[in-house]
Motif scaffolding. Sequence first.
Motif, mmCIF file in Angstrom:
data_model
loop_
_atom_site.group_PDB
_atom_site.id
_atom_site.type_symbol
_atom_site.label_atom_id
_atom_site.label_comp_id
_atom_site.label_asym_id
_atom_site.label_seq_id
_atom_site.Cartn_x
_atom_site.Cartn_y
_atom_site.Cartn_z
ATOM 1 N N GLU A 37 36.069 40.738 46.646
ATOM 2 C CA GLU A 37 36.951 41.446 46.642
ATOM 3 C C GLU A 37 37.816 40.957 45.567
ATOM 4 O O GLU A 37 38.626 41.535 44.695
ATOM 5 C CB GLU A 37 37.652 41.346 47.964
ATOM 6 C CG GLU A 37 37.258 42.117 49.059
ATOM 7 C CD GLU A 37 35.821 41.598 49.662
ATOM 8 O OE1 GLU A 37 35.107 42.407 50.130
ATOM 9 O OE2 GLU A 37 35.553 40.219 49.653
ATOM 10 N N TYR A 38 38.028 39.355 45.253
ATOM 11 C CA TYR A 38 38.648 38.911 44.389
ATOM 12 C C TYR A 38 37.979 39.370 42.632
ATOM 13 O O TYR A 38 38.782 39.711 41.932
ATOM 14 C CB TYR A 38 38.599 37.267 44.156
ATOM 15 C CG TYR A 38 39.495 36.673 45.263
ATOM 16 C CD1 TYR A 38 40.526 36.077 44.807
ATOM 17 C CD2 TYR A 38 39.115 36.876 46.421
ATOM 18 C CE1 TYR A 38 41.253 35.437 45.908
ATOM 19 C CE2 TYR A 38 39.793 36.359 47.518
ATOM 20 C CZ TYR A 38 41.140 35.655 47.077
ATOM 21 O OH TYR A 38 41.967 34.957 48.119
ATOM 22 N N ALA A 39 36.799 39.410 42.745
ATOM 23 C CA ALA A 39 36.078 39.899 41.457
ATOM 24 C C ALA A 39 36.281 41.507 41.179
ATOM 25 O O ALA A 39 36.910 41.704 40.074
ATOM 26 C CB ALA A 39 34.566 39.668 41.620
ATOM 27 N N ALA A 40 36.339 42.076 42.450
ATOM 28 C CA ALA A 40 36.586 43.550 41.952
ATOM 29 C C ALA A 40 38.060 43.861 41.690
ATOM 30 O O ALA A 40 38.331 44.758 40.951
ATOM 31 C CB ALA A 40 36.312 44.347 43.276
ATOM 32 N N ALA A 41 38.806 43.049 41.923
ATOM 33 C CA ALA A 41 40.506 43.093 41.795
ATOM 34 C C ALA A 41 40.780 42.693 40.396
ATOM 35 O O ALA A 41 41.803 42.909 39.766
ATOM 36 C CB ALA A 41 41.478 42.424 42.830
ATOM 37 N N GLY A 42 39.799 42.019 39.654
ATOM 38 C CA GLY A 42 39.980 41.508 38.455
ATOM 39 C C GLY A 42 40.761 40.299 38.155
ATOM 40 O O GLY A 42 41.480 39.936 37.120
ATOM 41 N N VAL A 43 40.997 39.370 39.360
ATOM 42 C CA VAL A 43 41.920 38.343 39.479
ATOM 43 C C VAL A 43 40.917 37.147 38.986
ATOM 44 O O VAL A 43 39.824 36.996 39.219
ATOM 45 C CB VAL A 43 42.717 38.001 40.517
ATOM 46 C CG1 VAL A 43 43.400 39.311 40.755
ATOM 47 C CG2 VAL A 43 41.541 37.735 41.899
ATOM 48 N N VAL B 60 45.710 33.302 46.425
ATOM 49 C CA VAL B 60 45.216 33.909 47.620
ATOM 50 C C VAL B 60 45.506 35.338 46.844
ATOM 51 O O VAL B 60 46.718 35.863 46.425
ATOM 52 C CB VAL B 60 46.007 33.777 48.758
ATOM 53 C CG1 VAL B 60 45.553 34.796 49.838
ATOM 54 C CG2 VAL B 60 45.657 32.340 49.347
ATOM 55 N N LEU B 61 44.367 36.482 47.184
ATOM 56 C CA LEU B 61 44.705 37.744 46.727
ATOM 57 C C LEU B 61 45.606 38.358 47.117
ATOM 58 O O LEU B 61 45.823 38.313 48.812
ATOM 59 C CB LEU B 61 43.505 38.505 47.148
ATOM 60 C CG LEU B 61 43.179 39.754 46.567
ATOM 61 C CD1 LEU B 61 43.018 39.924 44.964
ATOM 62 C CD2 LEU B 61 41.832 40.558 47.079
ATOM 63 N N GLY B 62 46.532 39.088 46.514
ATOM 64 C CA GLY B 62 47.641 39.767 46.896
ATOM 65 C C GLY B 62 49.124 38.756 47.268
ATOM 66 O O GLY B 62 50.145 39.561 47.264
#
Length: 305
Positions: free
Chosen positions: A152-158, A176-178
């Motif tokens: 999910e982190y990779a897909a979000a580009g972070v 943390v994502l978000g």
Amino acid sequence: MRCASSPCRVQAGYALVAVLWMVSALMLLVSALVFQARTELRTVTAVRDMALAEARGDAAIQMALRFIASDVKQFSAQRSLDVEFDGEGVRVLVTPVNGLVAINAAPEPLLTALFAHGAGLDPATAQTLAQRVIDWRDPDGAALPRGGENPEYAAAGVPFRTRGGAFEAPEDLLQVLGMDLETYDKIRGLITVDGGSARTNPLAAPFEVLLVLAQGNAAVAERVAAARDAGQVQVDTTTLMQEFIDQSSSSRFRLKAFVPIGAERAIVRTVTVDAAPPPSSRLPWVVLRSERAHGIDGSASVAQR
């Protein structure tokens, strides 16, 4: 012999204009140099004032630690101490670590309440962030329904990835994502990475943590705070989230020194210590972490609870 012809007068006019332009340019250059000098002076003064304030804050914290070391039991609840150093009054807020939310151990419902009532997020966003905190710290690679693991982190580009281990510093939450800086700033004073309990002691908690435990009910939080601060032997905490209540004591404390800088500004120096170090330690306390000082509105130090 004077030149009365028209070409001579024109040349004289050009010369005068050139001189005026040169004078103007020199004035602008001098003004720029003066402005630069004043700016550098203000910068140096600000740095000096900050350094002096940090030193006063460190000294005030050391003085407060002497009070704590002399009788740890007196600091089972959050207290403020007014100390004087170098002719300046400094307020030191002492908070037992078990009065904060331990982000390495807090379960999902408590984290959700933290983000909802401590940061003001809507329930769905608060739950999502709570699950992502758990996914960030747990060792498995399976994401919770609203959480996020490395894919999910990779897909979000972070640039960040989950650690699969403990938060080492409160600011690790920003990975943390978000999680954004605005949300983090709202809860940074309510959390700790130096406590291992999944529960929180309301008798030691800042009012904002009581508000989290009261699930946003300000009247309930005010009632518990009033009874506690009045020194009542038995404080009714049944209106708080009972599954996350713990009334054990702690030897770890967060000390925040509020050092005035002028009439309208102050800097905050924050240190977390263990007042019961191992026998091998030669000091009466051990510094667990020291946070970078930051400036606040000077009136904020008076409003601390």
